[in-house]
Design a protein around this motif. Sequence first.
Motif, short mmCIF file in Angstrom:
data_model
loop_
_atom_site.label_atom_id
_atom_site.label_comp_id
_atom_site.label_asym_id
_atom_site.label_seq_id
_atom_site.Cartn_x
_atom_site.Cartn_y
_atom_site.Cartn_z
N THR A 324 18.90 3.26 2.39
CA THR A 324 18.89 4.57 3.05
C THR A 324 17.59 4.83 3.80
O THR A 324 17.49 5.81 4.54
CB THR A 324 19.09 5.68 2.01
N LYS A 325 16.60 3.95 3.60
CA LYS A 325 15.31 4.14 4.28
C LYS A 325 14.62 2.80 4.41
O LYS A 325 14.59 2.01 3.45
CB LYS A 325 14.42 5.10 3.47
N LEU A 326 14.08 2.52 5.60
CA LEU A 326 13.25 1.34 5.80
C LEU A 326 12.11 1.74 6.72
O LEU A 326 12.31 2.07 7.89
CB LEU A 326 14.05 0.19 6.42
N GLU A 327 10.92 1.76 6.17
CA GLU A 327 9.73 2.22 6.88
C GLU A 327 8.73 1.07 6.96
O GLU A 327 8.36 0.48 5.94
CB GLU A 327 9.09 3.39 6.13
N SER A 328 8.29 0.70 8.16
CA SER A 328 7.28 -0.33 8.30
C SER A 328 5.93 0.32 8.56
O SER A 328 5.82 1.26 9.34
CB SER A 328 7.63 -1.29 9.45
N ARG A 329 4.90 -0.18 7.89
CA ARG A 329 3.55 0.34 8.07
C ARG A 329 2.61 -0.84 8.27
O ARG A 329 2.73 -1.87 7.63
CB ARG A 329 3.10 1.15 6.84
N PRO A 330 1.63 -0.68 9.18
CA PRO A 330 0.71 -1.79 9.46
C PRO A 330 -0.24 -2.04 8.30
O PRO A 330 -0.69 -1.11 7.62
CB PRO A 330 -0.05 -1.30 10.70
#
Length: 381
Positions: A324-330
């Motif tokens: 339900t959620k996929l967040e990419s962060r550096p």
Amino acid sequence: MDLQELRKEIDEIDDALIPLLLRRMEVSRQVAEYKVKRGIPVLDQQREQAILDDVAAKCGEQGDAVKTIFSATMDASRALQHKLIGGGEQLRKEIYSATRCRTLTADGAAIACQGVDGAYSGRAAGKLFPDSPIRYYKQFEDVFEAVNQGKARFGIIPVENSTAGSVHESYDLIMKYRFYVVGAYDLTISHCLCAKPDTDFTDIEEVYSHPQALAQCNGFLKSFGLTGVNDTNTAAAAKFVSESSKRNIACICSADAAKKHGLTVIKRNIQNVTHNTTRFIVISRELVIDEQADKISLIFSAPHTTGSLYRVLGRFSMTGLNLTKLESRPVANGKFDYIFYADVLGSVFDESTLDLFCALHDELPEFTFLGNYFEAADSCE
């Protein structure tokens, strides 16, 4: 050949493939037994890549398509091997050692929130922990530190809004601290334009609030030519306006925050979307799993190879899990590396789900289980 004949031929090919695929899975089972006896890891990345490169070379212009099919077959075979071997011992121990509860409670201990009295996070905390005192902190990281230092049992932070999207600072702090997520609350947000009692709407030029609230109400601000000014929190903005000597300012906050800080509500429900909702999560240093837990949060990274993220996501689909959620962060290393935060519906005590997480824990460069929790929802005025 007409369409029906072509489909018949495809069906015949599929029927011929099934026993071959089943045979391959059986051999994979035997490979797992061999590896268990000799302590050999399941994943042999060099061998897999060599096979895929060979497949691509043999299949000409269809090489990439056939390679994708073979990679999915390899992933399924490897999943079977992990299941038989029972990998991920460290993760299994972590999960089975978790505190189990019928309903999440702080037993009267303090809850940390960002902002000041009247903040939306405080309202979410009151819904989840009505018997606990709320302690407010200026910055989001202060909430994490309060939990880290034992000044609060749990912390409440916003992670996303249905209109303005993710609160990136929150996700960055989740990545940094790796605290457990033990609960969540979806709070309906109704924003108001508020000012001092003697302020006229036509005199207002600047509107103070948190960047998320300003984004959620940017349609209203634009239509009246008002300038949004960032503040740390909606309730903090209300406090600032109440204490300021300026006569041309207002804030966006809740009606409750306006009342607490002696402001007048000039206009209600000024958000862009009627059903405007913010999701808050509960962070904890201890892993606690509610009996009603229906959502799982994870952090992972993928190898620097073509299609690696696609293959990882395919493993979730293969297990029947819904992301339900996929967040990419550096990753702050100057190399443009990224790490992923994911929310998945399900229970970590489901055998196939736990087997998947244990497999990914053993295979991926980085994998962190953040928690399995119940996400409650309510509405506010």
